[in-house]
Design an enzyme around this catalytic site. Structure first.
Site, PDB file in Angstrom:
ATOM      1  N   ASP A 174      30.614  -7.051  49.738  1.00  0.00           N
ATOM      2  CA  ASP A 174      29.753  -7.141  48.558  1.00  0.00           C
ATOM      3  C   ASP A 174      29.294  -5.721  48.244  1.00  0.00           C
ATOM      4  OD1 ASP A 174      27.997  -8.230  46.555  1.00  0.00           O
ATOM      5  OD2 ASP A 174      26.324  -8.115  47.948  1.00  0.00           O
ATOM      6  N   SER A 175      28.682  -5.562  47.062  1.00  0.00           N
ATOM      7  CA  SER A 175      28.111  -4.267  46.708  1.00  0.00           C
ATOM      8  C   SER A 175      26.975  -3.893  47.668  1.00  0.00           C
ATOM      9  CB  SER A 175      27.529  -4.328  45.299  1.00  0.00           C
ATOM     10  OG  SER A 175      26.471  -5.279  45.279  1.00  0.00           O
ATOM     11  N   TYR A 198      26.528  -2.826  41.694  1.00  0.00           N
ATOM     12  CA  TYR A 198      27.771  -2.766  40.940  1.00  0.00           C
ATOM     13  C   TYR A 198      27.550  -3.212  39.489  1.00  0.00           C
ATOM     14  CZ  TYR A 198      31.018  -2.411  45.018  1.00  0.00           C
ATOM     15  OH  TYR A 198      31.738  -2.009  46.113  1.00  0.00           O
ATOM     16  N   GLY A 199      26.474  -3.982  39.272  1.00  0.00           N
ATOM     17  CA  GLY A 199      26.244  -4.673  37.998  1.00  0.00           C
ATOM     18  C   GLY A 199      26.400  -3.803  36.758  1.00  0.00           C
ATOM     19  N   CYS A 231      30.957 -11.384  46.050  1.00  0.00           N
ATOM     20  CA  CYS A 231      30.283 -10.689  44.963  1.00  0.00           C
ATOM     21  C   CYS A 231      30.910 -11.168  43.652  1.00  0.00           C
ATOM     22  CB  CYS A 231      30.505  -9.183  45.139  1.00  0.00           C
ATOM     23  SG  CYS A 231      29.858  -8.170  43.806  1.00  0.00           S
ATOM     24  N   ASN A 232      30.099 -11.746  42.791  1.00  0.00           N
ATOM     25  CA  ASN A 232      30.613 -12.250  41.506  1.00  0.00           C
ATOM     26  C   ASN A 232      31.121 -11.093  40.649  1.00  0.00           C
ATOM     27  OD1 ASN A 232      29.415 -15.340  41.009  1.00  0.00           O
ATOM     28  ND2 ASN A 232      28.274 -14.127  42.492  1.00  0.00           N
ATOM     29  N   THR A 233      30.397  -9.981  40.679  1.00  0.00           N
ATOM     30  CA  THR A 233      30.726  -8.841  39.835  1.00  0.00           C
ATOM     31  C   THR A 233      32.071  -8.239  40.241  1.00  0.00           C
ATOM     32  OG1 THR A 233      28.350  -8.433  39.774  1.00  0.00           O
ATOM     33  CG2 THR A 233      29.750  -6.683  38.936  1.00  0.00           C
ATOM     34  N   GLU A 280      17.794  -5.559  48.144  1.00  0.00           N
ATOM     35  CA  GLU A 280      18.229  -4.397  48.925  1.00  0.00           C
ATOM     36  C   GLU A 280      17.039  -3.690  49.585  1.00  0.00           C
ATOM     37  OE1 GLU A 280      21.414  -3.294  49.660  1.00  0.00           O
ATOM     38  OE2 GLU A 280      22.098  -5.140  48.679  1.00  0.00           O
ATOM     39  N   CYS A 310      24.994 -14.507  41.160  1.00  0.00           N
ATOM     40  CA  CYS A 310      25.052 -13.239  41.901  1.00  0.00           C
ATOM     41  C   CYS A 310      24.633 -13.566  43.318  1.00  0.00           C
ATOM     42  CB  CYS A 310      24.106 -12.213  41.278  1.00  0.00           C
ATOM     43  SG  CYS A 310      23.862 -10.742  42.303  1.00  0.00           S
ATOM     44  N   THR A 311      25.388 -13.042  44.294  1.00  0.00           N
ATOM     45  CA  THR A 311      25.148 -13.453  45.680  1.00  0.00           C
ATOM     46  C   THR A 311      23.845 -12.902  46.268  1.00  0.00           C
ATOM     47  OG1 THR A 311      26.567 -11.620  46.393  1.00  0.00           O
ATOM     48  CG2 THR A 311      27.586 -13.797  46.183  1.00  0.00           C
ATOM     49  N   HIS A 312      23.248 -11.938  45.591  1.00  0.00           N
ATOM     50  CA  HIS A 312      21.936 -11.472  46.057  1.00  0.00           C
ATOM     51  C   HIS A 312      20.833 -12.512  45.779  1.00  0.00           C
ATOM     52  CE1 HIS A 312      23.775  -7.462  46.239  1.00  0.00           C
ATOM     53  NE2 HIS A 312      22.698  -7.049  46.901  1.00  0.00           N
TER      54      HIS A 312
HETATM   55  N1  DGL Z   1      25.996  -9.393  44.688  1.00  0.00           N
HETATM   56  C1  DGL Z   1      26.692  -9.066  43.533  1.00  0.00           C
HETATM   57  C2  DGL Z   1      27.167 -10.200  42.691  1.00  0.00           C
HETATM   58  O1  DGL Z   1      27.357 -11.291  43.218  1.00  0.00           O
HETATM   59  C3  DGL Z   1      26.524  -7.753  42.848  1.00  0.00           C
HETATM   60  C4  DGL Z   1      25.192  -7.319  42.457  1.00  0.00           C
HETATM   61  C5  DGL Z   1      25.238  -5.871  42.018  1.00  0.00           C
HETATM   62  O2  DGL Z   1      25.637  -5.055  42.818  1.00  0.00           O
HETATM   63  O3  DGL Z   1      24.890  -5.613  40.864  1.00  0.00           O
HETATM   64  O4  DGL Z   1      27.389 -10.070  41.530  1.00  0.00           O
END
Ligand code: DGL
Length: 254
Positions: free
Chosen positions: A8-9, A40-41, A71-73, A150, A182-184
């Protein structure tokens, strides 16, 4: 024992690892947090493809049999390119769970919280057309959510205020089902539930990813190993402290 690479990011993918460990606790997991480059967004797809390729290459060198893009992104930007580059290797990706949300919503208003780049991705736009033609979709980027996770700020006044700002527009639109894209975000679920109240359901796609892992392991003839044999290696491109703490949290919740 199967070796599962997962990245993931940052630390968000630990919410996915938590579900993988419930479903397949006896495997060897290497989790890579690209926290030196998080979030990453707002990054370009070229950048995300480059980092996803470098990280996958590293996980493959370590012996990964399967890679989970937690990570979805990164899935939206890079999974097609990764599958082209390593056609024999299974990549499991994440995407906002529009289909189950549309089926579950009682009033046919679904909210989606994701990064702004996921909300603009072709795959997401296609899924909306296919699965959500008869529901109203309200969307919002979880502004500042990734930064909260984070920095391990999972509660308190500033956390509540930040979460409320992005969640409220979805509640005002009447959403009774909200997709965590988003996995966060699952790490902020308690705060989201406190704001939204009991009427609203939140959908985290991580359990579906865990089912997909079991399915692919069976397809690849990788037998499930006994629970006691499992192990998790943690790697970070930046400071490993938050990832270690969140991993402990995720494991305690598993
Ligand atoms: N956890 C990530 C996701 O699922 C990325 C969040 C990010 O880095 O912006 O999209």
């Amino acid at each position: 024992m199967a070796h599962i690479g997962i990245f993931d990011s940052g630390c968000g993918g630990l919410s996915v690892l938590r579900e993988l460990l419930k479903a397949a606790p006896g495997e060897h997991y290497t989790y890579f947090s690209d926290n030196a480059n998080c979030p990453y967004g707002e990054k370009s797809s070229e950048f995300i493809i480059r980092r996803s390729t470098e990280i996958s290459s590293h996980l493959i060198e370590l012996g990964a049999d399967i890679i989970v893009i937690a990570c979805n992104t990164a899935t939206a930007a890079a999974i097609a390119s990764l599958r082209r580059r390593w056609p024999g290797l299974p990549f499991i990706g994440m995407e906002p769970a529009i289909k189950p949300a549309a089926l579950m919503s009682r009033n046919k208003v679904v909210g989606v919280l994701a990064t702004s780049s996921t909300l603009k991705a072709d795959k997401y736009l296609d899924n909306k057309k296919i699965w959500a033609s008869d529901v109203k979709i309200a969307e919002h980027a979880g502004e500042g959510f990734v930064e909260l996770v984070e920095s391990l700020e999972l509660s308190g006044a500033h956390c509540e205020q930040t979460v409320r700002r992005s969640l409220e527009p979805l509640l005002e639109a009447g959403a009774d089902t909200i997709v965590l894209g988003c996995t966060h975000y699952p790490f902020l679920l308690e705060t989201m539930r406190a704001i939204a109240g009991p009427r609203v359901n939140f959908i985290d796609p991580a359990p579906a990813v865990a089912r997909q892992l079991i399915h692919i392991m069976a397809e690849k003839n990788l037998p499930l190993s006994p629970k006691g044999e499992g192990k998790v290696d943690l790697e970070c491109s930046g400071n490993p402290q938050t990832a270690r703490k969140l991993l402990e949290l995720a494991l305690n919740l598993a």
